[in-house]
Design a protein around this motif. Sequence first.
Motif, PDB file in Angstrom:
ATOM      1  N   ILE B   4      10.704  18.128 -37.725  1.00  0.00           N
ATOM      2  CA  ILE B   4       9.943  16.687 -38.171  1.00  0.00           C
ATOM      3  C   ILE B   4      10.111  15.955 -37.007  1.00  0.00           C
ATOM      4  O   ILE B   4      11.215  15.812 -36.702  1.00  0.00           O
ATOM      5  N   ARG B   5       9.094  15.355 -36.448  1.00  0.00           N
ATOM      6  CA  ARG B   5       8.903  14.592 -35.153  1.00  0.00           C
ATOM      7  C   ARG B   5       8.912  13.206 -35.645  1.00  0.00           C
ATOM      8  O   ARG B   5       7.811  12.666 -36.137  1.00  0.00           O
ATOM      9  N   ILE B   6       9.862  12.549 -35.200  1.00  0.00           N
ATOM     10  CA  ILE B   6       9.971  10.828 -35.639  1.00  0.00           C
ATOM     11  C   ILE B   6       9.910  10.261 -34.105  1.00  0.00           C
ATOM     12  O   ILE B   6      10.726  10.480 -33.367  1.00  0.00           O
ATOM     13  N   GLY B   7       9.077   9.407 -34.015  1.00  0.00           N
ATOM     14  CA  GLY B   7       9.035   8.323 -32.897  1.00  0.00           C
ATOM     15  C   GLY B   7       9.259   7.054 -33.093  1.00  0.00           C
ATOM     16  O   GLY B   7       9.100   6.662 -34.388  1.00  0.00           O
ATOM     17  N   ALA B   8       9.889   6.431 -32.304  1.00  0.00           N
ATOM     18  CA  ALA B   8      10.291   4.917 -32.464  1.00  0.00           C
ATOM     19  C   ALA B   8       9.203   4.046 -31.725  1.00  0.00           C
ATOM     20  O   ALA B   8       8.916   4.397 -30.550  1.00  0.00           O
ATOM     21  N   ILE B 237      11.776   9.948 -29.072  1.00  0.00           N
ATOM     22  CA  ILE B 237      11.461  10.892 -30.072  1.00  0.00           C
ATOM     23  C   ILE B 237      12.456  11.612 -30.780  1.00  0.00           C
ATOM     24  O   ILE B 237      13.269  12.084 -29.749  1.00  0.00           O
ATOM     25  N   ALA B 238      12.708  11.758 -32.002  1.00  0.00           N
ATOM     26  CA  ALA B 238      13.718  12.624 -32.479  1.00  0.00           C
ATOM     27  C   ALA B 238      13.241  13.905 -33.207  1.00  0.00           C
ATOM     28  O   ALA B 238      11.821  13.859 -33.887  1.00  0.00           O
ATOM     29  N   GLU B 239      13.666  15.134 -32.841  1.00  0.00           N
ATOM     30  CA  GLU B 239      13.108  16.336 -33.595  1.00  0.00           C
ATOM     31  C   GLU B 239      14.150  16.596 -34.319  1.00  0.00           C
ATOM     32  O   GLU B 239      15.265  17.158 -33.971  1.00  0.00           O
ATOM     33  N   VAL B 240      13.705  16.646 -35.492  1.00  0.00           N
ATOM     34  CA  VAL B 240      14.921  16.801 -36.699  1.00  0.00           C
ATOM     35  C   VAL B 240      14.648  18.199 -37.470  1.00  0.00           C
ATOM     36  O   VAL B 240      13.933  18.441 -38.035  1.00  0.00           O
ATOM     37  N   GLU B 241      15.811  18.870 -37.525  1.00  0.00           N
ATOM     38  CA  GLU B 241      15.891  20.099 -38.489  1.00  0.00           C
ATOM     39  C   GLU B 241      16.280  19.764 -40.126  1.00  0.00           C
ATOM     40  O   GLU B 241      16.701  18.796 -40.342  1.00  0.00           O
ATOM     41  N   GLN B 242      15.853  20.814 -40.897  1.00  0.00           N
ATOM     42  CA  GLN B 242      16.312  20.683 -42.271  1.00  0.00           C
ATOM     43  C   GLN B 242      17.942  20.136 -42.531  1.00  0.00           C
ATOM     44  O   GLN B 242      18.086  19.546 -43.289  1.00  0.00           O
ATOM     45  N   VAL B 247      17.503  16.573 -31.821  1.00  0.00           N
ATOM     46  CA  VAL B 247      17.501  16.269 -30.624  1.00  0.00           C
ATOM     47  C   VAL B 247      16.778  14.965 -30.341  1.00  0.00           C
ATOM     48  O   VAL B 247      15.660  14.654 -30.891  1.00  0.00           O
ATOM     49  N   ILE B 248      17.439  14.040 -29.548  1.00  0.00           N
ATOM     50  CA  ILE B 248      16.629  12.824 -29.005  1.00  0.00           C
ATOM     51  C   ILE B 248      15.975  13.049 -27.786  1.00  0.00           C
ATOM     52  O   ILE B 248      16.623  13.966 -26.803  1.00  0.00           O
TER      53      ILE B 248
END
Lengths: 107, 455
Positions: B4-8, B237-242, B247-248
Motif C-alpha cells: 500500500i502506497r501512502i503519501g504525506a 511516500i511509504a510503501e507498506v507490506e502486510q 520503505v520510505i
Amino acid sequence: MGNVQLREVAFARSGDKGNTVNIGLFAARPEWYEVFVREVTPERVKDHFRGLVEGEVECYLMPNIHAMNFVLRGALAGGGSTSIRMDNLGKCFGSNLLRMEIEADEA
Amino acid sequence: MRTIRIGAAQGFYGDSILPAVASVQRGNLDYLCFDCLAELTLAILQKDRKKDSSKGYTRDITSSMPALLPYMKEKGFKLLTNAGGTNPLGAQQEVLRMIQELGITGLKVAVVTGDDILPRLPEFREKGISLSHMEDGRSIDDVLPRISFANAYLGAWPIVEALRQGADIVITGRTTDSAQFLAPLIFEFGWKKDEWDALAQGILMGHLMECSGQVTGGNFSGDWQSVEEMDRLGFPIAEVEQSGSFVITKAEGTGGLVSIETVKEQMLYEIHNPAAYMTPDVVLDMTQVVLEESGRHRVRVRGAKGKPSPDTLKVVMGYPNGYVGQAMVGYSWPNALEKAKAADRIVRKQLERLGWQYEEVQTEFLGYNSLHGPLSTLPEENLNEVYLRMAVRTPQKEAAAKFPRLFPPLALSGPPTMSGIGGMTAPRELFGMWSCLVPREVVESRVEVSLVEVE
C-alpha cells in the motif's frame, strides 16, 4: 585526539512538546556512539544548557541507530505558545548542543 | 507482494501543497494523508470559530483541496486529513461545496467527531476525573475557567470505521498525527486490535511521515549542503507490506534526500522515551528498529515492537495567557553590537522612568545570540550589523501595544546608524497549554462517524 566539538562528529535535531524540548543526537560514524554515551551525560547536558533550561535532563539510549535522545524539562520559558523568546519552539537546541566539547582519545 | 502506497501531504497548517500534488501525479498513491494540527494550531482555529461559527477548520483547504480533488478518481487514491480542527463538520461542508463546484460526483466524504471535549469538562469533573497536569500533577482549578479549547487525541480506529463505510475522504479534528497514516493500513491489511508489532510499524511509519519534508532532507542537520533541489523538495511516500515492514521514499522528479540519516533524525523528533511512545492504538518501542538503504532515496524500516495500548487518552487544552509586544531595530558596523546594547539600556531606563511594568522583558541580538541565548559565543570580528529585538510579556493588550512606540525616537535620539525598523508588530496573544490524561472510554463512547455522498 584530545578534545573535539560535537559538531565535528555528530548531527542533532530538536523539537518541543509543551515546555519540554528533546534533542536527538546522532553519531556521524558508529564508532563515536560509545564515546558519546561516556561523555555526553545528562548531567553535562544540563550544565551545558544552564540559563536556558530550568528543569531536569533525562537521556535514552538508541544503540540500534547510534543515537541518544535527551529530554530537557522546563526548557522553553513556559512552552512554545507562552514563551517570548525568538526560538520559542526549541528548533535550535540541537545545534546548541553541538557546541559541546568532549574528550575523544580512543576514537 | 502487495504493498500500500501512502503519501504525506502538509506537515502543518500553512505547509506547501505543491509536493503533495507531485506525489499524487507521479507517486501512484493509494492514500494521501495530512497532518495539519500542531499543538498550538487549535488555539488559532478556535479564534476563527469564535468570530464565525462556520469556521474553525484550517482555512487553506479552500485553496489546497481544489488542487487535489480533480485527481482523486483518475488516480484512485483516498484522502485523510485532520484539517477539521475545531470544526470538522464545517470542514466537511466546505469540501462538499468545492466538490460540487468542480462538478465531481460519486465521492463520499466522512467526518469523525467526538475529540472536542470542551463542553464536557464540567461533566468530567463531576465524574471525578482530575484533569491534573500530566507532567507535574498541578491542579487545573486555577486555569479551568479560562480554558478556550480542549481536545482528546483520538486514535486510528474511527478513521478505519469511516473507510469501512466507503469514504473517499475522511475529515477529523484532533487525532494523533500518526493515526492518519496508520488507519489505511489497518483497513487494507485487516490488522487486528492486538497485532501490536504490526500496529507499531504503522505508527512508526506515520511518525516518520507526519512532518512531511523533515524526513526527505528538510531541516536536516547532517550533510544538508548535499541535499539536492530543495526548491522542489519531495514529500515522503511509504510503501507498506502486510507484515508492516515499509520503505520510505519519494516521487520521481522531486528534490530532497531520503537516507538512513534523514530517517534517523525524524525518528527521534519530538519523542521522549523511544521504548514507550504512547499512542491510543499501541505503545511503540523503536529500540530494535533496523534501517537499511534499499536503493537511491529508499530506506527500509523494520523491527518496531508494540505493547498494548493505554487505558487513557491524552488531552491538550489551551487558555489565553497574556500578550507579547515586540520591536526590532538594526545597527550597522562599526561596533554594531555595542550600539544595540546601548539601545537596550536606554529602553530599559525609559521603562523605569515611565513606570511601565512588565512581567518579563526579553532582549535578544539578532546576528549574535537570538537563537542560542546564553550559550552564544562572543563574535570574533566586528559584526557588519546587529538587530536588537526586545519583547515584553503583559496581561494587558494595550500595554503590549504601546511598548514598540519607544523605538522610533531612538533613530534621531539614540546610538548612530539605527535602521531597518521593521519589527513593530501588533501585540500577539499568548496561550497557556494544559495536557492531561482521561479514561479513554468517556471520550470514545461519544466518537461518531458520519458520511455524505456527492451524487
